[in-house]
Design an enzyme around this catalytic site. Structure first.
Site, PDB file in Angstrom:
ATOM      1  N   SER A   1      35.633  47.688  49.725  1.00 36.88           N
ATOM      2  CA  SER A   1      35.751  47.833  48.294  1.00 36.88           C
ATOM      3  C   SER A   1      35.657  49.087  47.822  1.00 36.88           C
ATOM      4  O   SER A   1      36.689  49.959  47.910  1.00 36.88           O
ATOM      5  CB  SER A   1      34.451  47.117  47.671  1.00 36.88           C
ATOM      6  OG  SER A   1      34.543  46.616  46.379  1.00 36.88           O
TER       7      SER A   1
ATOM      8  N   ASP B   1      40.339  36.759  46.385  1.00 31.82           N
ATOM      9  CA  ASP B   1      39.644  38.295  45.924  1.00 31.82           C
ATOM     10  C   ASP B   1      40.306  38.729  44.370  1.00 31.82           C
ATOM     11  O   ASP B   1      41.508  38.727  44.447  1.00 31.82           O
ATOM     12  CB  ASP B   1      39.521  39.309  46.707  1.00 31.82           C
ATOM     13  CG  ASP B   1      38.791  40.538  46.404  1.00 31.82           C
ATOM     14  OD1 ASP B   1      38.400  40.602  45.047  1.00 31.82           O
ATOM     15  OD2 ASP B   1      38.839  41.607  47.057  1.00 31.82           O
TER      16      ASP B   1
ATOM     17  N   HIS C   1      35.336  38.297  48.088  1.00 29.36           N
ATOM     18  CA  HIS C   1      35.073  39.601  47.965  1.00 29.36           C
ATOM     19  C   HIS C   1      33.538  39.909  48.872  1.00 29.36           C
ATOM     20  O   HIS C   1      32.871  39.402  48.372  1.00 29.36           O
ATOM     21  CB  HIS C   1      35.121  40.335  46.648  1.00 29.36           C
ATOM     22  CG  HIS C   1      35.106  41.858  46.695  1.00 29.36           C
ATOM     23  ND1 HIS C   1      36.143  42.558  46.538  1.00 29.36           N
ATOM     24  CD2 HIS C   1      33.998  42.524  46.595  1.00 29.36           C
ATOM     25  CE1 HIS C   1      35.833  43.786  46.618  1.00 29.36           C
ATOM     26  NE2 HIS C   1      34.644  43.828  46.633  1.00 29.36           N
TER      27      HIS C   1
END
Length: 764
Positions: free
Chosen positions: A424, A691, A721
């Site tokens: 991320s 996502d 995610h």
């Protein structure tokens, strides 16, 4: 089953059920069931052509034929999941509607919730069609200046979202992960009730646990409260909620289930400048300065994790850097023999939206990595926004990376192969650290493994961003607030000053009293909710004769006298209702004015707006309210007669953001010039098909491949995610985490002769 066959089967079942319940007399329950099946038929027939058009061109946006993934495909897949659930439920109703055991109330509530979700998905499909029409060929992010993003913002932020956080929560994900998402959502709304009470983290968590009964029992209430929280609470709330895993009790429980390692030490790197050899000429050096942005020089925290104790890891020099994490138990195991230095090293950068978490919350899967890979791992605890906005985190990660390259011997490695890995926000920092290393002329890593990275922090519409409407982990407003904090748009919250004034004993006394109060209230609330639900189930008539104090979202919509589905309900303000605000004075006007969207400060970067669309904020708002309504009228968004459901929470506070910092390539690496991207090492991306940041990965991989850079993209299905933190949850997350490990192993042990990316420093 193909899309058309699925739609036709659903329409046939809906018509059959509609005819059956229409002939059951004038009762309210039969009328609502007939109406909901009529709505399912209407929305399914309208949705199928839109999905077909998206699917027919989706392949044009894939990385290659072997990697069929992009936001358009994800939207179609999500809609298919909703249609499949409605098909299954419609078959169940058709088979059991005459049975005395048929749970009418439960099935009606579930059908209403999924009808609301199907309606919103149809709206998203139309939005995606508009993106398809105005985007450049092969581009997933909108890059024009026609003002379409303003139109998206005006419509998108008012769409109803609560239906996706109640009964339909996580319907698009693998079934094994849905109970976890439900637990998270219940915890979130319960935590939101106790936020800002000046309670400590453990007290808030305990209080939330005992006052969450009604949210577990009532999905509609949970969905409405979830929607309120994501639209109204600031980044400090999300920072506090995501940091629950940092609480000592919870982190200890997580570590009990993780692999056992010989070394897990928190190190504090002193802010001292040092020299690094240049890759082009190792005889020359460059000075690596300590981080300076915003707060001046300061130490950088890193965590060293190693499955085996290796040479250098117990040296006095490294021990002098160890930072205490509290009392440790007596070590009863015999001192192990030192293993030789590993030829490889993994430098890890954690995720958390740039605002939350540390290496401690990511330690469980890092320990597994250390065991499976057999190499030391150095995880960087960079400073978090909003207290330390860009570029502080980048400076600290770059400094720690360079320190690791220079002092790899202390970490138990010879440094022959170095991999940067992150998830991320950490994936974003992996790319930017490597770009900065190339700019300095020092050694870049031998490869990068980025899991679901954020590569485009600039506001721009994309099909995968539309998934944030229903994503319980990455709602649009949360994405906006995190990026705003990282960009420096959020001011530090000083609300904890009263806590500091109370002192430790004062906090303990106060939190104890609050905890007992919440236990009492929570038990009472849970019992009342349970008795109310039991009483409701025991009634022969499903619709109470008196108006209850609070109706569910679906009941409020269907109980309106106008039409079978209550289309005029104030719970779901339609676009048509909002456009008639001049005729109805009590309906708020929908515009991008300062009164609607809040003050014009750079405090909320939104993901549907580009800075080019608002060079001057005042001019942009005036221009949007006049010219854009003519070119992209609100009514032109959808076919005649279709009105998506609107939120009762009002517009999200997302003013236009014009700061150029979000276009900085060290913040949005997707926007970096070709010359910078060509300096990156081989990149391996592991993305999630569902996502909201999927398009970041696809477009970044396409960009690198167009430049001839080595890049691979692997897309895992049906996972949200952040799956790395859920690696121990189910088989699907374990397989996805294993894929990340496989990519790291490929970097550290490439096929054929391995050559270091640059000169290695002799082990220290």
């Amino acid at each position: 089953m193909d899309l058309r066959t699925m739609t036709q089967s659903l329409v046939t079942l809906a018509e059959d059920n509609m005819a059956f319940f229409s002939g059951q007399g004038p009762g309210e329950t039969a009328r609502r069931l007939s109406g909901v099946f009529a709505g399912i038929r209407e929305q399914a027939l309208g949705l199928e052509p839109a999905l077909g058009r998206l699917l027919s061109v989706a392949h044009l946006f894939d990385l290659d034929a072997e990697t069929p993934a992009n936001g358009y495909r994800s939207l179609v897949h999500t809609a298919r999941c909703c249609l499949a659930h409605l098909l299954h439920k419609s078959r169940y109703v058709a088979s059991n509607r005459r049975s005395i055991f048929f749970r009418t109330s439960h099935n009606l509530a579930e059908l209403e919730a999924y009808l609301a979700a199907l309606t919103q998905l149809r709206a998203l499909a139309y939005y995606a069609q508009r993106l398809l029409a105005i985007n450049r060929p092969g581009k997933l992010f909108f890059e024009g200046d026609e003002g379409i993003t303003a139109d998206f913002l005006r419509e998108y932020v008012t769409l109803h979202k609560g239906c996706f956080y109640g009964r339909c929560l996580g319907f698009q994900f693998t079934p094994a992960i849905r109970p976890f998402l439900q637990t998270i959502s219940i915890g979130l709304v319960s935590f939101g009730e106790h936020y800002k009470r000046n309670e400590t983290g453990l007290s808030v968590t305990a209080s939330s646990l005992f006052t969450s009964g009604r949210f577990a029992i009532d999905p509609e209430l949970r969905g409405a409260e979830f929607e309120r929280i994501i639209q109204n609470l600031d980044v400090h709330f999300w920072k506090a909620f995501w940091n629950i895993t940092e609480i000592e009790v919870l982190s200890s429980l997580a570590n009990m289930a993780s692999a056992t390692v010989r070394v897990s030490r928190l190190l504090s790197l002193p802010p001292k400048a040092f020299e690094m050899p240049l890759t082009a000429d190792p005889k020359l050096t460059v000075t690596i300065s300590p981080p300076l942005a915003h707060t001046g020089p300061g130490p950088v925290l890193v965590r060293l994790i190693s499955y085996d104790l290796r040479e250098g890891q117990d040296s006095e020099e490294l021990s002098s850097l160890v930072r205490s994490e509290g009392p440790r138990g007596l070590e009863l195991r015999p001192r192990p023999q030192q293993a030789p230095r590993s030829r490889s090293l993994v430098v890890h950068i954690h995720g958390g939206g740039f605002v939350a978490q540390t290496s401690k919350s990511h330690e469980p899967y890092l320990k597994s990595w250390a065991q499976e890979l057999g190499v030391p791992i150095l995880s960087i605890d960079y400073s978090l926004a909003p207290e330390a906005p860009f570029p502080r985190a980048l400076e600290e990660c770059f400094y720690a990376y360079c320190w690791a390259v220079k002092h790899c011997g202390l970490l138990g490695s010879t440094g022959e192969r170095i991999c940067l890995a992150g998830d991320s926000a950490g994936g974003n920092l992996c790319f930017t650290v490597s770009l900065r290393a190339a700019a300095y002329g020092v050694r870049v890593p031998d490869g990068i493994m980025a899991a679901y990275p954020a590569t485009m922090l600039q506001s721009a519409a994309s099909p995968s961003r539309l998934l944030s409407l229903m994503d319980p982990l990455l709602p649009l407003s949360v994405l906006s607030k995190c990026v705003s904090a990282y960009a420096g748009g959020e001011m530090e919250d000083h609300s904890d000053s009263d806590q500091k004034a109370l002192g430790m004993m004062g906090l303990v006394r106060r939190d104890t009293a609050l905890l007992f109060r919440d236990l009492r209230l929570g038990a009472s609330s849970w019992l009342n909710s349970f008795l109310e639900l039991s009483g409701h189930k025991s009634r022969p008539n499903l619709v109470p004769t008196e108006e209850p104090m609070r109706r569910s979202v679906s009941e409020a919509a269907l109980a309106q006298p106008e039409g079978p589905l209550g289309t005029d309900s104030l719970k779901y303000l339609t676009l048509h209702d909002l456009s008639l605000s001049s005729e109805t004075q009590d309906t708020p006007e929908l515009s991008l004015s300062a009164e609607t969207l809040g003050p014009t400060t750079p405090s909320a970067v939104n993901f549907l707006f580009r800075p080019e669309d608002a060079p001057e904020e005042a001019e942009a708002r005036d221009d949007i309210s006049t010219k854009e309504e003519k070119v992209y009228s609100v009514r032109a968004a959808f076919p005649e007669g279709f009105h998506p459901r609107r939120s009762s929470q009002g517009a999200i506070q997302m003013p236009l953001y014009s700061a150029p910092i979000v276009k900085n390539p060290f913040m949005s690496p997707l926007l970096a010039p070709d010359s910078m991207l060509q300096t990156l090492p081989p990149v391996h991306i592991v993305a999630c098909a569902l996502d909201p940041m999927l398009d970041d990965s696809v477009m970044f991989a396409r960009r690198l491949r167009s430049l001839g850079q080595p890049v691979t993209l692997h897309v895992v299905e049906d996972l949200p995610h952040g799956f790395l933190s859920l690696a121990a949850l189910c088989r699907e997350t374990r397989q996805a985490a294993a894929l990340c490990v496989d990519r790291i192993r490929f970097i550290l042990n490439p096929p054929g002769p391995a050559t270091p990316a640059g000169p290695t420093t002799p082990p220290v």
